[in-house]
Design a protein around this motif. Sequence first.
Motif, PDB file in Angstrom:
ATOM      1  N   ARG A 121       0.731  -1.060  -0.190  1.00  0.00           N
ATOM      2  CA  ARG A 121       0.015   0.022  -0.057  1.00  0.00           C
ATOM      3  C   ARG A 121       0.878   1.356  -0.233  1.00  0.00           C
ATOM      4  N   ASP A 122       2.265   1.267  -0.434  1.00  0.00           N
ATOM      5  CA  ASP A 122       2.854   2.470  -0.496  1.00  0.00           C
ATOM      6  C   ASP A 122       2.669   3.215  -2.041  1.00  0.00           C
ATOM      7  N   GLU A 123       1.939   2.662  -2.824  1.00  0.00           N
ATOM      8  CA  GLU A 123       1.694   2.918  -4.069  1.00  0.00           C
ATOM      9  C   GLU A 123       0.674   4.095  -3.926  1.00  0.00           C
ATOM     10  N   ASP A 124       0.912   5.026  -4.973  1.00  0.00           N
ATOM     11  CA  ASP A 124      -0.381   6.217  -5.064  1.00  0.00           C
ATOM     12  C   ASP A 124      -1.546   5.615  -6.107  1.00  0.00           C
ATOM     13  N   ASP A 125      -1.235   4.649  -6.705  1.00  0.00           N
ATOM     14  CA  ASP A 125      -2.238   3.945  -7.773  1.00  0.00           C
ATOM     15  C   ASP A 125      -2.609   2.593  -7.359  1.00  0.00           C
ATOM     16  N   PHE A 126      -3.808   2.206  -6.839  1.00  0.00           N
ATOM     17  CA  PHE A 126      -4.141   1.206  -6.481  1.00  0.00           C
ATOM     18  C   PHE A 126      -5.004   0.284  -7.538  1.00  0.00           C
ATOM     19  N   SER A 127      -5.398   1.062  -8.565  1.00  0.00           N
ATOM     20  CA  SER A 127      -6.177   0.516  -9.811  1.00  0.00           C
ATOM     21  C   SER A 127      -5.346  -0.446 -10.764  1.00  0.00           C
ATOM     22  N   ALA A 128      -3.923  -0.333 -10.469  1.00  0.00           N
ATOM     23  CA  ALA A 128      -3.136  -1.317 -11.309  1.00  0.00           C
ATOM     24  C   ALA A 128      -3.127  -2.636 -10.340  1.00  0.00           C
ATOM     25  N   PRO A 129      -3.166  -3.800 -10.959  1.00  0.00           N
ATOM     26  CA  PRO A 129      -2.854  -4.972 -10.072  1.00  0.00           C
ATOM     27  C   PRO A 129      -1.338  -5.094  -9.716  1.00  0.00           C
ATOM     28  N   VAL A 130      -0.948  -5.852  -8.621  1.00  0.00           N
ATOM     29  CA  VAL A 130       0.237  -6.596  -8.390  1.00  0.00           C
ATOM     30  C   VAL A 130       0.660  -7.841  -8.859  1.00  0.00           C
ATOM     31  N   LEU A 131       1.751  -7.896  -9.769  1.00  0.00           N
ATOM     32  CA  LEU A 131       1.948  -9.158 -10.320  1.00  0.00           C
ATOM     33  C   LEU A 131       3.206  -9.854  -9.601  1.00  0.00           C
ATOM     34  N   SER A 132       3.354 -11.009  -9.390  1.00  0.00           N
ATOM     35  CA  SER A 132       4.383 -11.641  -8.630  1.00  0.00           C
ATOM     36  C   SER A 132       4.776 -13.072  -9.231  1.00  0.00           C
ATOM     37  N   VAL A 133       5.820 -13.562  -9.567  1.00  0.00           N
ATOM     38  CA  VAL A 133       6.230 -14.489 -10.077  1.00  0.00           C
ATOM     39  C   VAL A 133       7.416 -15.318  -9.254  1.00  0.00           C
ATOM     40  N   SER A 134       7.310 -16.389  -9.152  1.00  0.00           N
ATOM     41  CA  SER A 134       7.844 -17.600  -8.391  1.00  0.00           C
ATOM     42  C   SER A 134       9.017 -18.028  -9.101  1.00  0.00           C
ATOM     43  N   LEU A 135      10.219 -18.208  -8.672  1.00  0.00           N
ATOM     44  CA  LEU A 135      11.511 -18.955  -9.168  1.00  0.00           C
ATOM     45  C   LEU A 135      11.950 -19.797  -8.166  1.00  0.00           C
ATOM     46  N   GLY A 136      12.390 -20.797  -8.280  1.00  0.00           N
ATOM     47  CA  GLY A 136      13.333 -21.562  -7.392  1.00  0.00           C
ATOM     48  C   GLY A 136      12.351 -22.619  -6.607  1.00  0.00           C
TER      49      GLY A 136
END
Length: 203
Positions: A121-136
Amino acid sequence: MFVLPKGVRHIPGHLDRPAQQTLLDDIREVVRQAPLYRPEMPRSGKPFSVRMTNCGDLGWVADKTGYRYQDRHPVTGLPWPAIPASLITLWEDLTGHADLPQACLVNFYDSGARMGLHQDRDEDDFSAPVLSVSLGDACLFRIGGIERGQPTRSFRLESGDVVILGGESRLAFHGVDRIYPTTSTLLKDGGRINLTLRRVNRS
């Protein structure tokens, strides 16, 4: 039946082994330019159990003064390297968001690392999603509601999996309960890399 909260997408095995290796090579180049470091908790100064770095126009950092985004590595003082094209393509293909990510947080978990429940929640724009990728190595990922104390559920993330937090779950609490050592051979010495793409500012 296990049902994810609305707005959370889990895409198992989205990246096959060759794609994972290509992305890993890209991230190694990022780390060469912007070395991993260990951030500190605000106020207490307690070190995180993960090591991290960033790429993109902005990078997320944590120290005794608080959490924030800045345009330079806190240790080297150099600008962050660019987000690899492979990650930009992933964002465009999976999020459908008109604006490109401005930050990619790179977290490295060794076998004993954890990440407590938190919100992005440290972003100004919450309309954009957060995308995460797992490796390992695989991990046990925990997801809850948008308020602390709401029920949580956990599921396993494997190398090549993608998770997207958007819509009603953009501010969902989430964390990593544990790492499952030796569950992947992608990283020679083991461990898990998590890449988190974020849009920081409104367009």
